[in-house]
Design a protein around this motif. Sequence first.
Motif, PDB file in Angstrom:
ATOM      1  N   ALA A 301       0.838  -1.198   0.000  1.00  0.00           N
ATOM      2  CA  ALA A 301       0.000   0.000   0.000  1.00  0.00           C
ATOM      3  C   ALA A 301       0.873   1.248   0.000  1.00  0.00           C
ATOM      4  CB  ALA A 301      -0.916   0.000   1.224  1.00  0.00           C
ATOM      5  N   PRO A 302       0.351   2.406  -0.399  1.00  0.00           N
ATOM      6  CA  PRO A 302       1.127   3.650  -0.308  1.00  0.00           C
ATOM      7  C   PRO A 302       1.601   3.877   1.123  1.00  0.00           C
ATOM      8  CG  PRO A 302      -0.899   3.996  -1.549  1.00  0.00           C
ATOM      9  CD  PRO A 302      -1.001   2.631  -0.971  1.00  0.00           C
ATOM     10  N   PRO A 303       2.785   4.434   1.306  1.00  0.00           N
ATOM     11  CA  PRO A 303       3.322   4.627   2.662  1.00  0.00           C
ATOM     12  C   PRO A 303       2.381   5.382   3.594  1.00  0.00           C
ATOM     13  CG  PRO A 303       5.022   5.035   1.025  1.00  0.00           C
ATOM     14  CD  PRO A 303       3.753   4.840   0.268  1.00  0.00           C
ATOM     15  N   ALA A 304       1.611   6.317   3.048  1.00  0.00           N
ATOM     16  CA  ALA A 304       0.722   7.116   3.891  1.00  0.00           C
ATOM     17  C   ALA A 304      -0.476   6.331   4.411  1.00  0.00           C
ATOM     18  CB  ALA A 304       0.223   8.334   3.113  1.00  0.00           C
ATOM     19  N   ALA A 305      -0.765   5.167   3.826  1.00  0.00           N
ATOM     20  CA  ALA A 305      -1.975   4.426   4.168  1.00  0.00           C
ATOM     21  C   ALA A 305      -2.021   4.014   5.635  1.00  0.00           C
ATOM     22  CB  ALA A 305      -2.117   3.198   3.273  1.00  0.00           C
ATOM     23  N   SER A 306      -0.869   3.671   6.192  1.00  0.00           N
ATOM     24  CA  SER A 306      -0.846   3.195   7.583  1.00  0.00           C
ATOM     25  C   SER A 306      -1.261   4.280   8.564  1.00  0.00           C
ATOM     26  CB  SER A 306       0.541   2.679   7.946  1.00  0.00           C
ATOM     27  OG  SER A 306       1.498   3.710   7.833  1.00  0.00           O
ATOM     28  N   GLY A 307      -1.226   5.542   8.142  1.00  0.00           N
ATOM     29  CA  GLY A 307      -1.637   6.647   9.002  1.00  0.00           C
ATOM     30  C   GLY A 307      -3.018   7.182   8.698  1.00  0.00           C
ATOM     31  N   MET A 308      -3.764   6.484   7.846  1.00  0.00           N
ATOM     32  CA  MET A 308      -5.087   6.959   7.428  1.00  0.00           C
ATOM     33  C   MET A 308      -6.203   6.268   8.200  1.00  0.00           C
ATOM     34  SD  MET A 308      -4.880   7.250   3.285  1.00  0.00           S
ATOM     35  CE  MET A 308      -3.839   8.461   2.483  1.00  0.00           C
ATOM     36  N   THR A 309      -7.365   6.956   8.245  1.00  0.00           N
ATOM     37  CA  THR A 309      -8.599   6.380   8.773  1.00  0.00           C
ATOM     38  C   THR A 309      -9.474   5.933   7.597  1.00  0.00           C
ATOM     39  OG1 THR A 309      -9.798   8.481   8.729  1.00  0.00           O
ATOM     40  CG2 THR A 309      -8.521   7.983  10.717  1.00  0.00           C
ATOM     41  N   PHE A 310     -10.597   5.341   7.915  1.00  0.00           N
ATOM     42  CA  PHE A 310     -11.565   4.885   6.908  1.00  0.00           C
ATOM     43  C   PHE A 310     -11.949   6.004   5.939  1.00  0.00           C
ATOM     44  CE2 PHE A 310     -16.217   4.890   6.085  1.00  0.00           C
ATOM     45  CZ  PHE A 310     -16.333   3.771   5.268  1.00  0.00           C
ATOM     46  N   SER A 311     -12.330   7.150   6.478  1.00  0.00           N
ATOM     47  CA  SER A 311     -12.810   8.234   5.621  1.00  0.00           C
ATOM     48  C   SER A 311     -11.683   8.851   4.793  1.00  0.00           C
ATOM     49  CB  SER A 311     -13.505   9.319   6.462  1.00  0.00           C
ATOM     50  OG  SER A 311     -12.639   9.823   7.449  1.00  0.00           O
ATOM     51  N   GLU A 312     -10.463   8.816   5.313  1.00  0.00           N
ATOM     52  CA  GLU A 312      -9.319   9.359   4.569  1.00  0.00           C
ATOM     53  C   GLU A 312      -8.873   8.404   3.454  1.00  0.00           C
ATOM     54  OE1 GLU A 312      -7.354  11.851   8.319  1.00  0.00           O
ATOM     55  OE2 GLU A 312      -6.752   9.783   7.909  1.00  0.00           O
ATOM     56  N   ALA A 313      -8.951   7.115   3.715  1.00  0.00           N
ATOM     57  CA  ALA A 313      -8.483   6.123   2.748  1.00  0.00           C
ATOM     58  C   ALA A 313      -9.499   5.874   1.638  1.00  0.00           C
ATOM     59  CB  ALA A 313      -8.168   4.807   3.460  1.00  0.00           C
ATOM     60  N   GLY A 314     -10.769   6.077   1.936  1.00  0.00           N
ATOM     61  CA  GLY A 314     -11.809   5.761   0.965  1.00  0.00           C
ATOM     62  C   GLY A 314     -11.641   6.403  -0.397  1.00  0.00           C
ATOM     63  N   PRO A 315     -11.311   7.691  -0.484  1.00  0.00           N
ATOM     64  CA  PRO A 315     -11.179   8.339  -1.796  1.00  0.00           C
ATOM     65  C   PRO A 315      -9.881   8.029  -2.545  1.00  0.00           C
ATOM     66  CG  PRO A 315     -11.733   9.918  -0.030  1.00  0.00           C
ATOM     67  CD  PRO A 315     -11.277   8.669   0.618  1.00  0.00           C
ATOM     68  N   VAL A 316      -8.912   7.378  -1.910  1.00  0.00           N
ATOM     69  CA  VAL A 316      -7.595   7.215  -2.524  1.00  0.00           C
ATOM     70  C   VAL A 316      -7.626   6.445  -3.842  1.00  0.00           C
ATOM     71  CG1 VAL A 316      -5.297   6.183  -2.215  1.00  0.00           C
ATOM     72  CG2 VAL A 316      -6.313   7.544  -0.378  1.00  0.00           C
ATOM     73  N   PRO A 317      -8.355   5.324  -3.959  1.00  0.00           N
ATOM     74  CA  PRO A 317      -8.353   4.631  -5.254  1.00  0.00           C
ATOM     75  C   PRO A 317      -8.805   5.507  -6.419  1.00  0.00           C
ATOM     76  CG  PRO A 317      -9.208   3.182  -3.561  1.00  0.00           C
ATOM     77  CD  PRO A 317      -9.064   4.539  -2.926  1.00  0.00           C
ATOM     78  N   ALA A 318      -9.649   6.498  -6.155  1.00  0.00           N
ATOM     79  CA  ALA A 318     -10.119   7.383  -7.225  1.00  0.00           C
ATOM     80  C   ALA A 318      -9.009   8.296  -7.748  1.00  0.00           C
ATOM     81  CB  ALA A 318     -11.293   8.227  -6.735  1.00  0.00           C
ATOM     82  N   GLN A 319      -7.882   8.362  -7.054  1.00  0.00           N
ATOM     83  CA  GLN A 319      -6.779   9.212  -7.491  1.00  0.00           C
ATOM     84  C   GLN A 319      -5.966   8.577  -8.618  1.00  0.00           C
ATOM     85  OE1 GLN A 319      -4.619  10.112  -3.889  1.00  0.00           O
ATOM     86  NE2 GLN A 319      -6.413  11.043  -2.909  1.00  0.00           N
ATOM     87  N   GLY A 320      -6.191   7.270  -8.864  1.00  0.00           N
ATOM     88  CA  GLY A 320      -5.647   6.660 -10.066  1.00  0.00           C
ATOM     89  C   GLY A 320      -4.353   5.894  -9.944  1.00  0.00           C
ATOM     90  N   ASN A 321      -3.854   5.651  -8.732  1.00  0.00           N
ATOM     91  CA  ASN A 321      -2.580   4.932  -8.627  1.00  0.00           C
ATOM     92  C   ASN A 321      -2.692   3.617  -7.846  1.00  0.00           C
ATOM     93  OD1 ASN A 321      -2.942   6.128  -6.117  1.00  0.00           O
ATOM     94  ND2 ASN A 321      -0.745   6.463  -5.799  1.00  0.00           N
ATOM     95  N   ILE A 322      -3.917   3.129  -7.669  1.00  0.00           N
ATOM     96  CA  ILE A 322      -4.147   1.875  -6.956  1.00  0.00           C
ATOM     97  C   ILE A 322      -4.655   0.835  -7.946  1.00  0.00           C
ATOM     98  CG2 ILE A 322      -5.384   0.739  -5.073  1.00  0.00           C
ATOM     99  CD1 ILE A 322      -3.417   2.911  -4.135  1.00  0.00           C
ATOM    100  N   ALA A 323      -4.033  -0.345  -7.946  1.00  0.00           N
ATOM    101  CA  ALA A 323      -4.420  -1.396  -8.890  1.00  0.00           C
ATOM    102  C   ALA A 323      -5.613  -2.201  -8.411  1.00  0.00           C
ATOM    103  CB  ALA A 323      -3.244  -2.338  -9.131  1.00  0.00           C
ATOM    104  N   GLN A 324      -5.722  -2.388  -7.096  1.00  0.00           N
ATOM    105  CA  GLN A 324      -6.808  -3.218  -6.573  1.00  0.00           C
ATOM    106  C   GLN A 324      -6.986  -2.923  -5.086  1.00  0.00           C
ATOM    107  OE1 GLN A 324      -5.820  -7.446  -6.542  1.00  0.00           O
ATOM    108  NE2 GLN A 324      -3.902  -7.089  -5.478  1.00  0.00           N
ATOM    109  N   GLN A 325      -8.167  -3.247  -4.581  1.00  0.00           N
ATOM    110  CA  GLN A 325      -8.433  -3.159  -3.141  1.00  0.00           C
ATOM    111  C   GLN A 325      -9.317  -4.335  -2.774  1.00  0.00           C
ATOM    112  OE1 GLN A 325      -9.449   0.698  -1.654  1.00  0.00           O
ATOM    113  NE2 GLN A 325      -9.874  -0.025   0.392  1.00  0.00           N
ATOM    114  N   ILE A 326      -8.853  -5.120  -1.815  1.00  0.00           N
ATOM    115  CA  ILE A 326      -9.525  -6.374  -1.483  1.00  0.00           C
ATOM    116  C   ILE A 326     -10.888  -6.155  -0.850  1.00  0.00           C
ATOM    117  CG2 ILE A 326      -8.420  -6.510   0.800  1.00  0.00           C
ATOM    118  CD1 ILE A 326      -8.185  -9.554   0.359  1.00  0.00           C
ATOM    119  N   PHE A 327     -11.077  -5.010  -0.213  1.00  0.00           N
ATOM    120  CA  PHE A 327     -12.204  -4.799   0.685  1.00  0.00           C
ATOM    121  C   PHE A 327     -12.633  -3.356   0.508  1.00  0.00           C
ATOM    122  CE2 PHE A 327     -13.783  -6.144   5.047  1.00  0.00           C
ATOM    123  CZ  PHE A 327     -14.425  -4.975   5.372  1.00  0.00           C
TER     124      PHE A 327
END
Length: 549
Positions: A301-327
Amino acid sequence: MAQRMAIAERWVDEEFQPSTLSREEQLEEMRWFIEAARPYRGMEINTVAESITTHAFESEVMARAFSEITGINVEHSIIQEGDVVERLQTEMQSRSPIYDAYITDADLIGTHFRYDVVLPIEDYMNGEGADITLPTLDLDDFIGLDSARDPSGKLYQLPDQQFANLYWFRYDWFQREDLQDQFRDIYGYELGVPVNWSAYEDIAEFFTEHVGQIDGQRVFGHMDYGRRDPSLGWRFTDAWLSMAGAGDKGLPNGVPVDEWGIRIDDEGHPVGSSVARGGATNSPAAVYSLSKFIEWLGKYAPPAASGMTFSEAGPVPAQGNIAQQIFWYTAFTADMVGEGLAVTDDQGNPLWRMAPSPHGAYWEDGMKVGYQDVGAWTLMKHTEADRRAAAWLFAQFTVAKSTSLKKTHVGLTPIRESDIRHESFTERQAELGGLVEFYRSPARALWTDTGINVPDYPRMAQLWWANVSDAISGERTPQQAMDQLAEEQDRVMERLERANVQANFGPRLNGEEDPEYWLSQPGSPKAKLDNEKPQGITVSYDELIQSWQ
């Protein structure tokens, strides 16, 4: 009446389109609301829900429409989910009203039917609220009622929104022949939708370490979040252990051991969470699930992910640099469609798709596939009768056939069969990345919410995030963290048993045995597997969608 009907016509024509009803039928429902609200006109009521798009629409649009049409003024507060649960818990303990009605997850059904605080919707509709229950409410049209029923089948809550956790991936990347060839050369099988966690892990490694960049942008093969926050607990209670295979077979939840690792006896009494008592919260499968969570978060995962909450992480895939999310929660669909996004094409259609989440090494056929959130209207017995009645009218307004289809298009959290089958969703099918196909499929029944084994959701849910956080930070090993969680859950149930505060189906804890006794029995808790990373398996997305249809 004429003035209020004119207001209703304006709202119907300007806001509540499309609808599964004709305009005349919509206006007939509005006429009913105006008449039913007459005794409560001028009242001010307060309701509450968690912060998702659907509830924001209810607060900003539907509450205003209801107030103008009926004369009942509604303040529909939107707060964080953890705060909703905390205030509900406070009200249940004090029997002193905070809100006139709540939208809370049907995850609390195990709590509601064991305490004499929540007024079952079914009792209200057939009794005190019979005269103010919408004749066209049509419960048979709701798709999530079973989530809100007690063991006898009584309906406790009325569904207001529904969303599932599914696998999310960049369909456009997975379709590239160069990436398909590269993946096949490295791993020996096809790049596709992962069926098991082994394939998910291989794909995560592939995009993070072997692909690395696409179109000049750093890409990652996984996304999650790990900040010490209540939302971290939802990642596990909703329902990470079930995907790993920690519980038993059975729908809607494992029998006798559920996805929290809690065992119930033949009479419905919770008897333990720890392996020593026959539970599975600290079983090898549960430890495996937490270990994989931590490993993937750190490696892929991106290095910043470990410091994120649910609401902060939710929009990240829409930024275009995530290949998949299991959940990935389908509640985020509304934020992932439209023109100008990094994950949509020039016409606003998604470059991504959703599919069933892969399962872990301990999972078996017959187990639940994933979690489904059912946010539902909840009434309390101690609320003043007039305030409860006015709140019930507003609750029905938010789910009535005249308004529900428009709300579903806004928030993409369907609750009615008629809405998801409507031609307007057929027209949007291509832009919603599999959401319509999923909710039109009988497969949706394999995604369920937290079940009846959990005797006190507010108290027990808050135990998860602190213990998971200790493992993520390295303060405890995954085994130590799950041991602590199992012990704390047993301690809560022990206090409930000693206090005898639950009139029905309260805990009756088993004595402690050597864990090997339970691990050698059939079903959950399951003994540690020799190989927790079997061969990866993938399927073609297009074939998968055909099977849904």
